[in-house]
Design an enzyme around this catalytic site. Structure first.
Site, PDB file in Angstrom:
ATOM      1  N   ARG A  10       0.821  -1.208   0.000  1.00  0.00           N
ATOM      2  CA  ARG A  10       0.000   0.000   0.000  1.00  0.00           C
ATOM      3  C   ARG A  10       0.861   1.267   0.000  1.00  0.00           C
ATOM      4  O   ARG A  10       0.588   2.224  -0.707  1.00  0.00           O
ATOM      5  CB  ARG A  10      -0.879  -0.025   1.260  1.00  0.00           C
ATOM      6  CG  ARG A  10      -2.208   0.612   1.093  1.00  0.00           C
ATOM      7  CD  ARG A  10      -3.031   0.453   2.351  1.00  0.00           C
ATOM      8  NE  ARG A  10      -3.704  -0.830   2.473  1.00  0.00           N
ATOM      9  CZ  ARG A  10      -4.730  -1.224   1.733  1.00  0.00           C
ATOM     10  NH1 ARG A  10      -5.208  -0.437   0.789  1.00  0.00           N
ATOM     11  NH2 ARG A  10      -5.300  -2.391   1.904  1.00  0.00           N
ATOM     12  N   HIS A  52     -19.377   9.686   0.951  1.00  0.00           N
ATOM     13  CA  HIS A  52     -19.768   8.330   1.355  1.00  0.00           C
ATOM     14  C   HIS A  52     -21.295   8.211   1.257  1.00  0.00           C
ATOM     15  O   HIS A  52     -22.008   9.113   1.698  1.00  0.00           O
ATOM     16  CB  HIS A  52     -19.298   8.068   2.792  1.00  0.00           C
ATOM     17  CG  HIS A  52     -19.626   6.688   3.260  1.00  0.00           C
ATOM     18  ND1 HIS A  52     -18.905   5.579   2.849  1.00  0.00           N
ATOM     19  CD2 HIS A  52     -20.596   6.220   4.076  1.00  0.00           C
ATOM     20  CE1 HIS A  52     -19.425   4.501   3.401  1.00  0.00           C
ATOM     21  NE2 HIS A  52     -20.447   4.847   4.149  1.00  0.00           N
TER      22      HIS A  52
HETATM   23  C1  GRF Z   1     -20.493   7.088  -4.879  1.00  0.00           C
HETATM   24  O1  GRF Z   1     -21.681   6.463  -4.561  1.00  0.00           O
HETATM   25  C2  GRF Z   1     -19.772   7.528  -3.640  1.00  0.00           C
HETATM   26  O2  GRF Z   1     -20.614   7.757  -2.569  1.00  0.00           O
HETATM   27  C3  GRF Z   1     -18.869   6.365  -3.333  1.00  0.00           C
HETATM   28  O3  GRF Z   1     -18.505   5.854  -4.583  1.00  0.00           O
HETATM   29  C4  GRF Z   1     -19.518   6.136  -5.546  1.00  0.00           C
HETATM   30  C5  GRF Z   1     -18.839   6.744  -6.742  1.00  0.00           C
HETATM   31  O4  GRF Z   1     -19.683   6.892  -7.830  1.00  0.00           O
HETATM   32  N1  GRF Z   1     -17.741   6.815  -2.540  1.00  0.00           N
HETATM   33  P1  GRF Z   1     -19.167   7.584  -9.165  1.00  0.00           P
HETATM   34  O5  GRF Z   1     -17.936   6.808  -9.654  1.00  0.00           O
HETATM   35  O6  GRF Z   1     -18.816   8.996  -8.827  1.00  0.00           O
HETATM   36  O7  GRF Z   1     -20.310   7.477 -10.123  1.00  0.00           O
END
Ligand code: GRF
EC number: 2.1.2.2
Length: 209
Positions: free
Chosen positions: A61, A105
């Protein structure tokens, strides 16, 4: 003008919302850990520099994060925006970007950290659901929440409908928070996060019916 990098792994609909928002900061680069991520195409269409840094090619990582860190320095980035970036970051990387790195999130944090948030909301029978923009700290999904998009769960909702409805809110609140940071409306200081010069004690909430 604030220089912003967006880190992605997938579709990049939040990246698109940030591009479309015509922020007063500049998105100077997009990093993906997945070569085929559709988000890369979105960036290229918008004339934004891209870098593919495949985590699989690094032994651990830290070494993967070191390469990302160097790319961010090369672009002279002020703000890192995680938008569907599906890697846990090392403590060293998080520390280096503390107060300068955001995530979104799909839940009303501190509820439902981690994965499968929509299913878990349905299982519990919650009335409210949504998304949270927060600073990234070493503990997963636990940094200070800045803004939340809130919706009312209906008895007709499924995982898919909630995912769609939450995405609508994400595309509203993420560009808004980033713009507040670009304009200085939201400031990270050593003691507190300030919104319009006042200590931000609770995340700002946006509601959808
Ligand atoms: C979103 O639902 C966000 O909450 C999560 O990952 C997803 C990303 O979606 N962290 P996108 O790639 O921006 O369409």
């Amino acid at each position: 003008m604030l220089k912003i990098a967006v880190l992605v792994s997938g579709s990049g609909s939040n990246l698109q919302a940030l591009i479309d928002a015509r922020l007063s900061g500049q998105i100077v680069g997009v990093i993906s850990n997945k070569p085929g991520a559709y988000a890369l195409e979105r960036a290229q269409k918008a004339g934004i520099a891209t870098a593919v840094i495949e985590h699989k090619q690094y032994p651990d990582r830290e070494s993967f994060d070191d390469v990302m860190h160097q790319q961010l320095l090369d672009w002279e980035v002020d703000l890192v925006v995680l938008a569907g970036f599906m890697r846990i970051l090392s403590a060293k990387f998080v520390k280096a970007w503390e107060g300068k790195m955001l995530n979104i999130h799909p839940s009303l944090l501190p509820h439902y950290k981690g994965m499968h948030t929509h299913q878990r909301v349905l299982n519990t029978g919650d009335v409210y659901h949504g998304c949270t923009v927060h600073y990234v700290t070493a503990e997963l999904d636990a940094g200070q929440a800045l803004a939340q998009g809130v919706l009312t769960v209906s008895h007709q909702d499924s995982v898919e409908s909630l995912a769609n409805r939450v995405h609508v809110l994400e595309h509203l609140i993420y560009p808004q928070v980033v713009e507040w940071i670009c304009s200085g409306t939201l400031q990270h200081t050593p003691n507190a996060v300030l919104y319009r010069g006042q200590v931000l004690a609770q995340p700002l909430q946006f509601c959808q019916r």
